[in-house]
Scaffold this motif. Structure first.
Motif, mmCIF file in Angstrom:
data_model
loop_
_atom_site.group_PDB
_atom_site.id
_atom_site.type_symbol
_atom_site.label_atom_id
_atom_site.label_comp_id
_atom_site.label_asym_id
_atom_site.label_seq_id
_atom_site.Cartn_x
_atom_site.Cartn_y
_atom_site.Cartn_z
ATOM 1 N N VAL A 1 -50.714 -24.929 62.821
ATOM 2 C CA VAL A 1 -50.327 -23.858 63.740
ATOM 3 C C VAL A 1 -51.252 -23.920 64.949
ATOM 4 C CG1 VAL A 1 -49.458 -22.371 61.912
ATOM 5 C CG2 VAL A 1 -51.854 -22.189 62.603
ATOM 6 N N PRO A 2 -50.796 -23.444 66.110
ATOM 7 C CA PRO A 2 -51.659 -23.455 67.306
ATOM 8 C C PRO A 2 -52.910 -22.600 67.081
ATOM 9 C CG PRO A 2 -49.357 -23.060 67.898
ATOM 10 C CD PRO A 2 -49.436 -22.945 66.409
ATOM 11 N N LEU A 3 -54.041 -23.099 67.499
ATOM 12 C CA LEU A 3 -55.307 -22.392 67.379
ATOM 13 C C LEU A 3 -55.903 -22.148 68.758
ATOM 14 C CD1 LEU A 3 -56.922 -24.483 64.476
ATOM 15 C CD2 LEU A 3 -55.713 -22.297 64.272
ATOM 16 N N GLU A 4 -56.704 -21.110 68.836
ATOM 17 C CA GLU A 4 -57.431 -20.872 70.081
ATOM 18 C C GLU A 4 -58.426 -22.009 70.317
ATOM 19 O OE1 GLU A 4 -59.295 -17.093 70.056
ATOM 20 O OE2 GLU A 4 -57.427 -15.964 69.880
ATOM 21 N N THR A 5 -58.676 -22.267 71.582
ATOM 22 C CA THR A 5 -59.602 -23.361 71.920
ATOM 23 C C THR A 5 -60.972 -23.150 71.296
ATOM 24 O OG1 THR A 5 -58.461 -23.697 74.029
ATOM 25 C CG2 THR A 5 -60.683 -24.610 73.829
ATOM 26 N N SER A 6 -61.443 -21.896 71.275
ATOM 27 C CA SER A 6 -62.758 -21.618 70.706
ATOM 28 C C SER A 6 -62.797 -21.980 69.223
ATOM 29 C CB SER A 6 -63.121 -20.147 70.897
ATOM 30 O OG SER A 6 -62.149 -19.295 70.285
ATOM 31 N N VAL A 7 -61.693 -21.730 68.484
ATOM 32 C CA VAL A 7 -61.636 -22.074 67.063
ATOM 33 C C VAL A 7 -61.609 -23.591 66.885
ATOM 34 C CG1 VAL A 7 -60.290 -21.873 64.946
ATOM 35 C CG2 VAL A 7 -60.526 -19.902 66.474
ATOM 36 N N GLU A 8 -60.827 -24.287 67.718
ATOM 37 C CA GLU A 8 -60.769 -25.742 67.630
ATOM 38 C C GLU A 8 -62.141 -26.359 67.882
ATOM 39 O OE1 GLU A 8 -57.766 -26.932 70.373
ATOM 40 O OE2 GLU A 8 -56.174 -26.801 68.869
ATOM 41 N N VAL A 9 -62.855 -25.830 68.861
ATOM 42 C CA VAL A 9 -64.187 -26.357 69.171
ATOM 43 C C VAL A 9 -65.124 -26.166 67.988
ATOM 44 C CG1 VAL A 9 -66.235 -26.026 70.625
ATOM 45 C CG2 VAL A 9 -63.960 -26.060 71.660
ATOM 46 N N VAL A 10 -65.095 -24.986 67.365
ATOM 47 C CA VAL A 10 -65.966 -24.711 66.226
ATOM 48 C C VAL A 10 -65.655 -25.661 65.072
ATOM 49 C CG1 VAL A 10 -66.481 -23.027 64.426
ATOM 50 C CG2 VAL A 10 -66.419 -22.314 66.809
ATOM 51 N N LEU A 11 -64.379 -25.867 64.787
ATOM 52 C CA LEU A 11 -64.006 -26.763 63.689
ATOM 53 C C LEU A 11 -64.418 -28.201 63.985
ATOM 54 C CD1 LEU A 11 -60.474 -25.316 62.840
ATOM 55 C CD2 LEU A 11 -62.584 -25.022 61.537
ATOM 56 N N LEU A 12 -64.218 -28.632 65.209
ATOM 57 C CA LEU A 12 -64.600 -29.995 65.570
ATOM 58 C C LEU A 12 -66.106 -30.186 65.460
ATOM 59 C CD1 LEU A 12 -63.822 -32.773 66.704
ATOM 60 C CD2 LEU A 12 -64.117 -31.810 68.990
ATOM 61 N N ARG A 13 -66.888 -29.218 65.965
ATOM 62 C CA ARG A 13 -68.340 -29.334 65.900
ATOM 63 C C ARG A 13 -68.832 -29.297 64.448
ATOM 64 N NH1 ARG A 13 -68.392 -31.643 70.449
ATOM 65 N NH2 ARG A 13 -68.686 -30.367 72.320
#
Length: 351
Positions: free
Chosen positions: A260-272
Motif C-alpha cells: 500500500v502507498p506509504l508516506e515518504t517519512s515512513v519509507e525513509v524510516v524503513l529504508l534506514r
C-alpha cells in the motif's frame, strides 16, 4: 527592534530634549549671566550622561550605579533650573534615563525629586511656581506608569531574546543529530560495505563499484536535503531489493501482503532501518545469510531483518540502533530486538 536600535532611539530623545532645553534657556528673559550659567550646566548634564550614564544604561543591569548617575544628573540639573526655569524642559529626557538605569521601585524617589525641583526652587525664591502642585503630582504619576511600561517592555524583550536563543540552540542541536544519523545511516554504512567486500577479496568488483556509486548518490541527496537516493524514482520494495542484493553476507528479500502507498517519512524510516540492520549483520554477526522481509498488514507495515549469526548477546545498543529508535518515534513506530537462533531486528509502523 533590537536592543541596539532601541538605545539609539532613546539617545536621540535625550539629545533632542537637552538641546531644546538649552535653546529655551538662551532665549529666556533672565540676565545673560544666568542664561549662560543655565546653558552651561545643561551641557555638563549631557556630558555626565555621555561619560557615565550611557555606560550604566548600556549595561542593562539596574543597580546602585543608577543612583550615582541620578545624583550627578540632579547636581547639574537643579542649579540650571535655579538660573532659568526653562531648563525644566530637560525633564523629558532625564526622567526616562532614571527608569533605564534603576529598578522601577528605586526610580520613584529620584524621579519625584527631579519633577519637584522646579517647584521647590521657585518656592524658595519667593515666586509662584509656573506648574501647579497638582500638575506636578500628575506628572509624577504619569512618569511612574511610563517607567513601569518601559520596564515591562525591557523584560519582555529580554525573555523573547532568551527564548529565541534557546530555540536556535535546540534547532542547531536537532540538525546536528539529524546529520549525524544521516551520515551514519548512509555514507558510513556504505563505505563499511566496500571495505568488507574488499577485505573478503570477492571477485565481484562490480558489487563494490555499485555500492560506491550508491553512496555517491546518497552524498548528493544529503546535500540537496531530499529523500534518500535509493527511493528516487522507485518504490520502497525496489529500494529494499537493491539494498539486499548488494549486501554482504548474501541477503534475500521478499514482500508479504499487498503493498500500500506509504508516506515518504515512513519509507525513509524503513529504508534506514534495513540499512542499519544489514550493516550490523556484516560487522558483528558473523552470519552466513540474512533474510529481509517486508510485511503489509491491515493495521500497519513491518520490516524484519534476520540473520543466522551469533546474536546481540550482552552488548549495549550502539549509535545506530538508538538513531533507529529515534526515527521510529517520529512516525509512531517501534523497534524489537531478538537473539533467538541469530539476530532479529523487527520494525513496526502503524498505518
Amino acid at each position: 527592534m533590537d536592543q541596539h536600535q532601541s538605545l539609539i532611539t532613546w539617545y536621540v530623545l535625550f539629545a533632542v530634549s537637552q538641546a531644546t532645553a538649552v535653546v529655551l534657556v538662551l532665549v529666556d528673559r533672565n540676565t545673560l549671566a544666568d542664561r549662560l550659567a543655565a546653558a552651561g550646566l545643561l551641557c555638563l548634564n549631557g556630558l555626565w550622561f555621555l561619560g557615565y550614564g550611557r555606560k550604566v544604561v548600556k549595561r542593562g543591569v539596574a543597580d546602585w550605579r543608577g543612583l550615582v548617575h541620578a545624583a550627578g544628573s540632579l547636581a547639574t540639573f537643579a542649579p540650571a533650573v535655579w538660573f532659568s526655569g526653562n531648563a525644566t524642559f530637560a525633564l523629558f529626557g532625564l526622567v526616562p534615563q532614571l527608569y533605564m538605569a534603576l529598578p522601577v521601585a528605586w526610580a520613584f524617589v529620584p524621579m519625584a525629586l527631579f519633577v519637584f525641583t522646579p517647584q521647590i526652587l521657585t518656592w524658595a525664591a519667593g515666586a509662584v511656581p509656573a506648574l501647579p502642585w497638582p500638575g506636578a503630582l500628575l506628572i509624577i504619576g504619569f512618569s511612574q506608569a511610563f517607567g513601569w511600561a518601559i520596564s515591562r517592555i525591557a523584560q519582555q524583550n529580554e525573555q523573547r531574546g532568551e527564548l529565541l536563543h534557546r530555540i536556535e540552540a535546540l534547532t542547531i542541536e536537532a540538525e546536528r543529530a539529524r546529520w549525524s544519523a544521516e551520515i551514519h545511516d548512509t555514507l558510513a554504512q556504505g563505505f563499511t560495505s566496500i571495505i568488507t567486500l574488499l577485505q573478503a577479496a570477492q571477485p565481484d568488483v562490480d558489487l563494490a563499484l555499485r555500492t560506491a556509486r550508491e553512496n555517491l548518490r546518497e552524498a548528493r541527496a544529503l546535500v540537496a536535503a531530499t529523500a534518500p537516493s535509493p527511493l528516487d524514482g522507485s518504490s520502497l520494495e525496489d529500494a529494499l531489493r537493491r539494498l539486499a542484493s548488494g549486501a554482504s553476507p548474501p541477503s534475500s528479500f521478499r514482500v508479504i501482503g499487498d503493498p500500500v502507498p506509504l508516506e515518504t517519512s515512513v519509507e525513509v524510516v524503513l529504508l534506514r532501518a534495513a540499512q542499519e540492520a544489514l550493516t550490523n549483520a556484516a560487522r558483528h554477526s558473523g552470519a552466513s545469510r540474512v533474510d529481509v522481509v517486508l510485511r503489509f498488514g491491515p493495521d500497519g507495515v513491518s520490516l524484519e531483518v534476520r540473520d543466522d549469526g551469533r546474536g546481540f548477546g550482552d552488548a549495549p545498543e550502539g549509535f545506530g540502533l538508538r538513531g533507529m529508535r529515534a526515527r521510529l518515534e517520529q512516525v509512531g513506530g517501534t523497534l524489537s530486538l531478538s537473539s533467538d537462533q541469530g539476530a532479529s531486528v523487527l520494525v513496526e509502523v502503524p498505518l
